[in-house]
Structure formats: C-alpha cells, structure tokens
Scaffold this active site. Structure first.
Site, PDB file in Angstrom:
ATOM      1  N   TYR A 273     -10.603 -12.936 -22.486  1.00 56.31           N
ATOM      2  CA  TYR A 273      -9.857 -13.432 -21.268  1.00 56.31           C
ATOM      3  C   TYR A 273     -10.944 -13.605 -20.081  1.00 56.31           C
ATOM      4  CZ  TYR A 273      -6.399 -11.346 -24.648  1.00 56.31           C
ATOM      5  OH  TYR A 273      -5.685 -10.880 -25.043  1.00 56.31           O
TER       6      TYR A 273
ATOM      7  N   ASP B 153     -11.184  -8.007 -21.568  1.00 58.80           N
ATOM      8  CA  ASP B 153     -10.427  -7.230 -20.124  1.00 58.80           C
ATOM      9  C   ASP B 153      -8.908  -8.085 -19.980  1.00 58.80           C
ATOM     10  OD1 ASP B 153      -9.984  -7.022 -18.085  1.00 58.80           O
ATOM     11  OD2 ASP B 153     -11.489  -8.239 -17.246  1.00 58.80           O
TER      12      ASP B 153
ATOM     13  N   CYS C 127       0.679  -1.125   0.105  1.00 53.85           N
ATOM     14  CA  CYS C 127      -0.278   0.261  -0.164  1.00 53.85           C
ATOM     15  C   CYS C 127       0.985   1.131  -0.008  1.00 53.85           C
ATOM     16  CB  CYS C 127      -0.959   0.588   1.371  1.00 53.85           C
ATOM     17  SG  CYS C 127      -2.513  -1.393   1.343  1.00 53.85           S
TER      18      CYS C 127
ATOM     19  N   CYS D 164      -5.917  -2.934 -16.424  1.00 58.56           N
ATOM     20  CA  CYS D 164      -5.826  -2.769 -15.353  1.00 58.56           C
ATOM     21  C   CYS D 164      -4.075  -2.422 -15.776  1.00 58.56           C
ATOM     22  CB  CYS D 164      -5.829  -3.756 -14.085  1.00 58.56           C
ATOM     23  SG  CYS D 164      -4.710  -5.470 -15.342  1.00 58.56           S
TER      24      CYS D 164
ATOM     25  N   GLN E 235     -12.284 -10.653  -9.304  1.00 55.24           N
ATOM     26  CA  GLN E 235     -11.241  -9.616  -9.214  1.00 55.24           C
ATOM     27  C   GLN E 235     -11.129  -9.318  -8.115  1.00 55.24           C
ATOM     28  OE1 GLN E 235     -11.126  -6.931 -11.485  1.00 55.24           O
ATOM     29  NE2 GLN E 235     -11.492  -7.554 -13.145  1.00 55.24           N
TER      30      GLN E 235
ATOM     31  N   GLU F 187     -10.716 -17.607 -22.390  1.00 55.00           N
ATOM     32  CA  GLU F 187     -10.121 -17.608 -21.514  1.00 55.00           C
ATOM     33  C   GLU F 187      -8.904 -18.531 -21.753  1.00 55.00           C
ATOM     34  OE1 GLU F 187      -9.717 -15.860 -18.467  1.00 55.00           O
ATOM     35  OE2 GLU F 187      -7.431 -17.313 -17.981  1.00 55.00           O
TER      36      GLU F 187
END
Ligand SMILES: C[S@@+](CC[C@H](N)C(=O)[O-])C[C@H]1O[C@@H](n2cnc3c(N)ncnc32)[C@H](O)[C@@H]1O
Length: 470
Positions: A331, A401, A81, A428, A302, A352
C-alpha cells in the site's frame, strides 16, 4: 425504560468508540452523543438494547475539567473536529487507550508495553488536503432558520455528518493553513458573482460540484475543480480568478464529472495551469539530506505532513534494517515509505492499487536519485501472490500501511506464506489492525506498539505495530 425517556445528572465516565462518551446507570452501559468525560449531563434516550442504551445530551449540569473551549464557530454543526471541546492532553489519553482497547479486545493479543502516544506539534492547521462541496441549497443551522434574516441558498463547504446531500457553508476552517480559507471564499464569491449554477446533489442539476485544495510544505498549492460538463467559459472564470489572486497555486486542474457521485479516481484530470503535481519535502531518516515527493491530484499523501515524518521514523526504527534486506512496502501510495527507507535496504518493492500513484512513486525515486526501488500497480489481494513472490524474491522485511478497512484476508494469508522476519504494520484504524494482527498471530509476535496522533481534535489515531517471526 423506553426511547425518548429523559435521564438526569448522568456522570460521563470515559470516551468510547467512534467518539461517543460512555456512562453507567445501575451497571447499565449508556453510549452518549455529546458531552465530555467528567461532565454531569441530562440525556434523552435514543436507543434501547438489552446490553446497552444510547442517548443524546440535552443539558450539561456540570462541566468537566477535561474540557477546552471550541475555537471554531462551526463546532457542533461540522463533524470534522468533533473533539475540540476536549483539551489536547485528554484527547491523547483517550486515543492511546482506544488503541490498547482495540488490540486487546478485538485482537485478543498478548502485547508488550506500549510506547506513549506521539503528540502532533501542530494541533491546528495541520492538514494538507481538504475537499469542499458546492451546494445549491445549503444546510441552515437552527439559529439561522429562526433569525428571520434571508441567507441565500448557495454554499461551499462540508457535508453534515452522515447526510450525503446536506452541505453547510464554511466561513472558517482551522484545519489547513492559508491560502486554503482564502481560496475557498474567493471561489464561492466568483461563482456567485458570475451566476455559475451550484450543483444540487439531490436533483442532480447544476454545474459547479467540488473544490479540492492541497497545500505542500514547499508553499506550493494545488486546486482541483469538479464540474458537471465542459463549459470552459465558466471553468476559466473560476480558475483564472484563483490563480491570478494566489500565485501560490502552482497546479490548477479541473475534472468533468457527470456521474452521480463526487469521486474522481476513475476520471481524467485536466491540468489547466502549472504542473500536474505539487512537491512535498521530508528529511531523510538518517539526516543525510532532504527527500522530495511529487504528489499528483489522485495520489494519497499523509494528510499531516509534519507528523508523517514522525510516523515514518517510527516505522523505519521498528524495521531496524542493516542495509542487506529485501523490503516490501505494501500500500505504498506515491512510494513515500519505500523511498524513505530505501537508503537502508538492499532493495524496496512497492505495491499499490492506484496506477497514477505508482507512476508518481517511480518519479519520486528518480528525482531523489534512488535506484533500488521497484513499483507495481494492482489490487493487493491479486498482485501479491505466489508468482509475485517467486519473481521478486521473499522479503526479509514487510512494511504495510493499508487503508481504514485493513488488509484483505487473502493478503494476510500471503504475508504468512511470505514468512518475512519482520513486519511493520502502520494503521489508521486500530480495530482492523487488531483483526489482522490476530490472523498473523500464529507466526508473529507483536514486540512493540507506538500510537501516533496525526489528527488532533478528531477521534482518529494512527498506530504502528512491530512484529517478529516466532
Ligand atoms: C493509508 S494509504 C498509505 C499510503 C502510503 N503508505 C503513505 O504513507 O503515503 C493506503 C494506500 O493503499 C492504497 N490501497 C487501497 N486499497 C488497496 C488495495 N486493495 N490494493 C492496493 N492498494 C490499495 C490506497 O490507494 C492508498 O494509497
């Protein structure tokens, strides 16, 4: 200027790529590790290049108003983080800007006005999966080394950023809800009490390697223990202690891994107790009920379940289906997006790489009474070819994705050949998304862009782009 030089009273201007800060000195760009936008800092130079400098913060002279107080005692050691010291509003601002910068600079695209980034309601305890590594010789912080207190060597925690063989012992983590922390602490305690040898990544000796904890919004929990060889007495000691103590564990698994690395995509998973999956739920996009998703040990889901719903709703809205479309979900993972949008499509075809995820995807259609989906396993660049298109039909809409690496160039070329009216690109990694959008830009116009924050306290940001055929 040379490496090792000290620069004083540098004012940090903004965030740059990979979570570094950016400042300027007489027009020269300096990328800085540490600090926050608005800070005044002293730095040591670590790299000198003709077009930029790199440095590390050695002292903070003035704290920025954009700062927040880090809440985790591991902040600074753990790379997980790295934005805890920046307030959430500012994190969102820079994530939003990061997407714009990537799409404009790398993609060189003419873009529509962006939708404001969607914040995550949860900024702590939002993850549903964490991987912990056992270590025979844990990483010691400077304070621990100098304190003179004996620490013992074994630990269970995360890798130090960019150091594959250095793992620090995690005492607390704010990423995943309970029972995650309690399970990790008990696993460590039992292994130590029973004298079960922790793995040494460097020497490649020891027994107990990793512990993966997956939690679901149904309260179900999965644990996956990796060990180097088949000694059931030790495996059962740990799994029994954990399942006895935590009834939430509905799926307890182990893997024998004698390889050099910890990846287990190519290994058998042994279900020791409970189901070989856990179940997540998500409302249907049109509010007509709830979907159930079974997630197996090897399948992608996710990692921020609540925000996955928001992300999928964005993709669903952008796809704007009427009900007569053939949709390809590239995907597809465990078929989550495919099943999410199936109620508004004539048919959805999901593709996939991971065969086990495709099996989960089929089960997910079945348990949700969805009959208009088909799923196929294979590497996208080989699977999505001319014969696949002629066999399954040209899609009206494509939802894609891909992983962080983005789409293979051949996949982009096939997308151009497939000539769908609409493409919704979920990503992402805005940098690889920008590269791919550029490849598609001769035939497709970007008509909407919506960044979504899935990973508070980190530099990462998800982005959805809507493309229509020119
Ligand atoms: C970001 S995940 C998205 C999964 C899914 N759409 C979801 O929302 O849960 C990317 C998926 O791509 C798959 N993948 C990675 N490389 C691939 C490839 N070369 N061919 C096909 N699938 C691939 C991964 O296994 C993973 O399931």
């Amino acid at each position: 200027m040379k490496k090792g030089d000290q620069l004083e009273n540098i004012v940090v201007e903004t965030m740059a790529a990979e979570g570094k800060c950016l400042a300027k000195l007489n027009g020269q760009v300096i990328f800085i590790e540490g600090g926050a936008p608005g800070d005044t800092v002293d730095i040591t130079l670590t790299k000198i290049k003709s077009s930029f400098l790199e440095g590390k913060v050695t002292a903070i002279k003035k704290l920025s108003e954009n700062r927040a107080t880090p809440f985790c005692s591991h902040f600074g050691t753990c790379g997980g983080c790295s934005w805890q010291h920046i307030n959430y509003e500012t994190q969102l601002k820079y994530k939003h800007q990061q997407v714009i910068d990537n799409l404009e600079r790398i993609g060189g695209l003419t873009l529509p006005p962006f939708q404001q980034i969607l914040p995550s309601q949860k900024t702590k305890y939002y993850r549903n999966k964490l991987d912990y590594t056992f270590t025979a010789s844990r990483w010691l912080t400077k304070d621990e080394l100098t304190s003179g207190i004996p620490f013992g060597d074994a630990g269970l925690g995360y890798h130090i950023p960019r150091m594959y063989d250095k793992v620090f012992d995690v005492k607390e983590c704010f990423l995943q809800p309970e029972p995650s922390n309690s399970i990790r602490l008990l696993a460590r305690e039992v292994a130590l009490k029973e004298n079960i040898p922790f793995f040494d990544l460097r020497k490649q000796v020891g027994f107990i390697r990793t512990l993966t904890i997956r939690t679901a919004n149904t309260g179900e929990t999965m644990i996956i223990l990796q060990v180097t060889y088949d000694k059931m007495e030790w495996i059962e000691k740990i799994l029994k202690s954990l399942t006895d103590q935590f009834p939430q564990i509905t799926s307890a698994n182990y893997i024998i891994n004698g390889k050099k690395n910890d990846t287990f995509a190519d290994l058998d998973v042994n279900c020791w107790k409970g189901n070989p999956y856990i179940t997540e739920t998500m409302p249907r996009p049109d509010g007509s009920g709830t979907l159930q998703f079974r997630v197996g040990p090897k399948s992608f889901y996710q990692t921020n379940s609540d925000q996955a719903f928001e992300l999928y709703k964005v993709a669903w809205r952008m796809a704007g289906m009427k009900g007569d479309e053939l949709v390809y979900d590239l995907y597809t993972g465990t078929g989550t997006i495919a099943n999410f949008v199936a109620g508004n499509a004539k048919k959805v075809v999901g593709l996939e790489y991971v065969a086990a995820a495709i099996e989960d995807a089929k089960v997910n259609s079945k348990i949700n009474n969805i009959h208009n989906t088909d799923f196929y396993a294979g590497d996208m660049k080989d699977l999505l070819n001319d014969s696949f298109l002629s066999q399954h039909g040209r899609p009206d809409t494509i939802i894609t994705d891909p992983p962080r690496a983005g789409m293979h160039e051949d996949v982009c070329k096939m997308l151009l050949k497939a000539a769908a009216k609409k493409i919704v690109y979920v990503s992402c990694n805005a940098a690889t998304q920008a590269r791919d959008l550029k490849l598609l830009s001769d035939q497709y116009e970007v008509v909407a862009v919506q960044p979504v924050d899935m990973f508070p306290q980190t530099v990462h940001v998800e982005n959805v782009a809507s493309l229509v055929r020119k």
